[in-house]
Design a protein around this motif. Sequence first.
Motif, short mmCIF file in Angstrom:
data_model
loop_
_atom_site.label_atom_id
_atom_site.label_comp_id
_atom_site.label_asym_id
_atom_site.label_seq_id
_atom_site.Cartn_x
_atom_site.Cartn_y
_atom_site.Cartn_z
N LYS A 301 0.83 -1.21 0.00
CA LYS A 301 0.00 0.00 0.00
C LYS A 301 0.86 1.26 0.00
O LYS A 301 0.59 2.23 -0.72
N ALA A 302 1.93 1.24 0.80
CA ALA A 302 2.83 2.39 0.86
C ALA A 302 3.53 2.61 -0.47
O ALA A 302 3.69 3.76 -0.93
N VAL A 303 3.93 1.52 -1.14
CA VAL A 303 4.59 1.64 -2.44
C VAL A 303 3.62 2.17 -3.49
O VAL A 303 3.94 3.06 -4.28
N LEU A 304 2.40 1.63 -3.50
CA LEU A 304 1.39 2.07 -4.47
C LEU A 304 1.05 3.55 -4.31
O LEU A 304 0.80 4.25 -5.29
N SER A 305 1.07 4.01 -3.08
CA SER A 305 0.74 5.42 -2.84
C SER A 305 1.94 6.34 -3.02
O SER A 305 1.81 7.55 -2.99
N GLY A 306 3.13 5.72 -3.18
CA GLY A 306 4.33 6.53 -3.32
C GLY A 306 4.75 7.17 -2.01
O GLY A 306 5.52 8.14 -2.00
N ASN A 307 4.26 6.64 -0.89
CA ASN A 307 4.54 7.21 0.43
C ASN A 307 5.88 6.69 0.95
O ASN A 307 5.94 5.67 1.65
N ALA A 344 5.94 -8.33 -2.06
CA ALA A 344 5.37 -7.04 -2.44
C ALA A 344 5.49 -6.82 -3.94
O ALA A 344 4.57 -6.31 -4.59
N THR A 345 6.63 -7.22 -4.51
CA THR A 345 6.84 -7.07 -5.96
C THR A 345 5.82 -7.90 -6.73
O THR A 345 5.27 -7.44 -7.75
N SER A 346 5.55 -9.12 -6.27
CA SER A 346 4.57 -9.98 -6.95
C SER A 346 3.18 -9.35 -6.95
O SER A 346 2.47 -9.37 -7.97
N LEU A 347 2.80 -8.75 -5.83
CA LEU A 347 1.50 -8.09 -5.75
C LEU A 347 1.43 -6.90 -6.70
O LEU A 347 0.40 -6.65 -7.33
N LEU A 348 2.53 -6.18 -6.82
CA LEU A 348 2.57 -5.03 -7.72
C LEU A 348 2.55 -5.47 -9.18
O LEU A 348 1.96 -4.80 -10.04
N MET A 349 3.18 -6.60 -9.48
CA MET A 349 3.17 -7.10 -10.86
C MET A 349 1.76 -7.49 -11.27
O MET A 349 1.39 -7.35 -12.44
N GLU A 350 0.98 -8.00 -10.32
CA GLU A 350 -0.41 -8.31 -10.64
C GLU A 350 -1.19 -7.07 -11.01
O GLU A 350 -2.22 -7.15 -11.69
N THR A 386 8.97 1.92 -6.15
CA THR A 386 8.16 3.14 -6.03
C THR A 386 8.43 4.08 -7.21
O THR A 386 7.50 4.66 -7.79
N ASP A 387 9.70 4.22 -7.57
CA ASP A 387 10.06 5.10 -8.69
C ASP A 387 9.50 4.56 -10.00
O ASP A 387 9.07 5.34 -10.87
N ARG A 388 9.49 3.24 -10.17
CA ARG A 388 8.91 2.65 -11.39
C ARG A 388 7.42 3.02 -11.51
O ARG A 388 6.95 3.38 -12.58
N LEU A 389 6.72 2.88 -10.40
CA LEU A 389 5.30 3.22 -10.41
C LEU A 389 5.09 4.71 -10.69
O LEU A 389 4.16 5.09 -11.41
N GLU A 390 5.94 5.52 -10.12
CA GLU A 390 5.81 6.97 -10.33
C GLU A 390 6.03 7.33 -11.80
O GLU A 390 5.32 8.17 -12.35
N GLN A 391 7.00 6.68 -12.44
CA GLN A 391 7.25 6.92 -13.86
C GLN A 391 6.02 6.55 -14.69
O GLN A 391 5.65 7.24 -15.65
N ARG A 392 5.40 5.45 -14.31
CA ARG A 392 4.23 5.00 -15.08
C ARG A 392 3.04 5.93 -14.89
O ARG A 392 2.23 6.13 -15.80
N ARG A 393 2.93 6.52 -13.71
CA ARG A 393 1.81 7.42 -13.46
C ARG A 393 1.90 8.71 -14.29
O ARG A 393 0.92 9.42 -14.46
N GLN A 394 3.09 9.03 -14.75
CA GLN A 394 3.27 10.28 -15.50
C GLN A 394 2.62 10.22 -16.89
O GLN A 394 2.50 11.23 -17.57
N TYR A 395 2.25 9.04 -17.30
CA TYR A 395 1.59 8.89 -18.61
C TYR A 395 0.22 8.24 -18.40
O TYR A 395 0.06 7.36 -17.58
N ASN A 396 -0.78 8.66 -19.22
CA ASN A 396 -2.04 7.93 -19.20
C ASN A 396 -1.93 6.76 -20.17
O ASN A 396 -0.99 6.68 -20.96
N ALA A 397 -2.85 5.83 -20.09
CA ALA A 397 -2.75 4.61 -20.88
C ALA A 397 -2.66 4.89 -22.37
O ALA A 397 -1.87 4.29 -23.09
N GLY A 398 -3.47 5.86 -22.85
CA GLY A 398 -3.47 6.16 -24.28
C GLY A 398 -2.12 6.67 -24.76
O GLY A 398 -1.61 6.25 -25.81
#
Length: 505
Positions: A301-307, A344-350, A386-398
């Motif tokens: 949860k902390a990783v997903l929120s970037g906290n 935690a990584t496995s849950l994030l990969m899902e 966390t940084d990987r997730l943050e990079q992905r958030r910078q773009y929308n799916a399209g």
Amino acid sequence: MLNILVVDDEPKHRKGMSRMLKALKPEYNIFHARDGAEALHSMELQRMDLVFTDIQMPVMDGLELMEHLTRHGGNESIIIMSAYSDFVYAQRALQLGASDYVLKPVEEQNILPLLAKAERRASAVRLASVESSLSEMLEGCPSDEDYRLLESTFPEFKHGIVLTAVFGEAKDHKLLLSGLKGILLPMIEELGFSCAFCLQDKMLAVLMISSDPPSMVVPGLNSKLQEVIQYFQREYGVELTFGMGRYFTEWRQEAKQAYQQACHALKTRFYKGGGAVYEAEPLDNADRPAVVKLEFSGLTKAVLSGNKPEIEACLDSAVHQAVSSGYPEPEKLKYFLAASIHQATSLLMEKGLAPLHSAVYEEALLHCHTVDELVKAARQWILELTDRLEQRRQYNAGSIIDSCKAYIDAHYSEGDLSLSTLAVKFHFNASYFCMLFKMHTRMTVHQYITHTRMKAAAGLLLQTSQKVYQIAECVGYKDVKYFIRLFRKEFGTSPEEYRHLSATR
């Protein structure tokens, strides 16, 4: 004290040699045999350190006796005696492993140097045997013979203690441990202990035996060990740490437990730092399990929120709990943290996160030498997620799919272009990325790559005179037959037919 066997078929010479040896060394045990066969029987009943044997004897002569002993690899020193100053006998005896060759009648001044040499050799052999038996007792499967050797080596045994020692980062651990043995031996004997050493990998184990009560020796021992630690820091700039087990009074179970306690005490340096003497925990704390817990869901949860502060708090809480519950084995703590991060990584990969190349981070974590290094390595690993997730958030799916299509359009000629390479490139789990791509393009990634390559191939067929295999390589295919099959599926005709039909229109 040596066990000496005199082998001679002449009673006068045999008894005379025995009297001389007893007069020179009253503490020695002297045994007799009339020939080689009788000597072998005696040596089956009693270990010998030194054998004086005549050459010319009935039944089995001295050279035959030596041949037999050489085949069986004994540790005894052998000295050949003969009334014949024949170099051939001496040469053969030395080839068979004789320590020396003396002529009868044997004189005192010739015997004393031989006894001194035999004492040195016997001492070295016994030391090696004691170290081997000690190693078996501490870490292996000791035999009754191992225990008998230790009991005979330490007849004054009343109380024992096991000490362990390791150096920190150093170039030559073997040299340092050898120097440590040389310093510890006189110090331990000065304190009234008898001792034996053995090396276990890069750790020195010391068995110390005393006839005094424990309370009489521990304070003096501690202060002396502190002086040794300071010496190595001052002279060599290396960190030395000692672990000390509790006293034991019985060989077969308690000694090994004391060694395990000393090893465990030594690992306290992982948490508190080196350069100290760590004693085994009190009896009421010794069996308390050290529990480590890390909430996967809270960490994820902390990783997903970037906290990031929350991530650090999760790690700090787990390590603090481990320390307060009795210092778990450092390796167990390392593997637990690694497993937690993998979970935690496995849950994030899902949830679509691309696989992280965790091997480098895991190796760094498992090679940490202190708890501070461990926490730092764990943070680096998780913060990369966390940084990987943050990079992905910078773009929308399209926009991500548009970027992916543009990348394919620019790199279609690369033979290794695939779903897996694109998923890593854009930080997505492969299956999730494939689903996302198809949802926006109505095509799978593989279909889009193939379609792009076929369009490029068609253009080259019309605009160049390159051969079909050359065009196949230009658009990323080494197998020309496979390329032709894909082209026919895309355009309903072979590449050659496509070029010919287009030219006639």
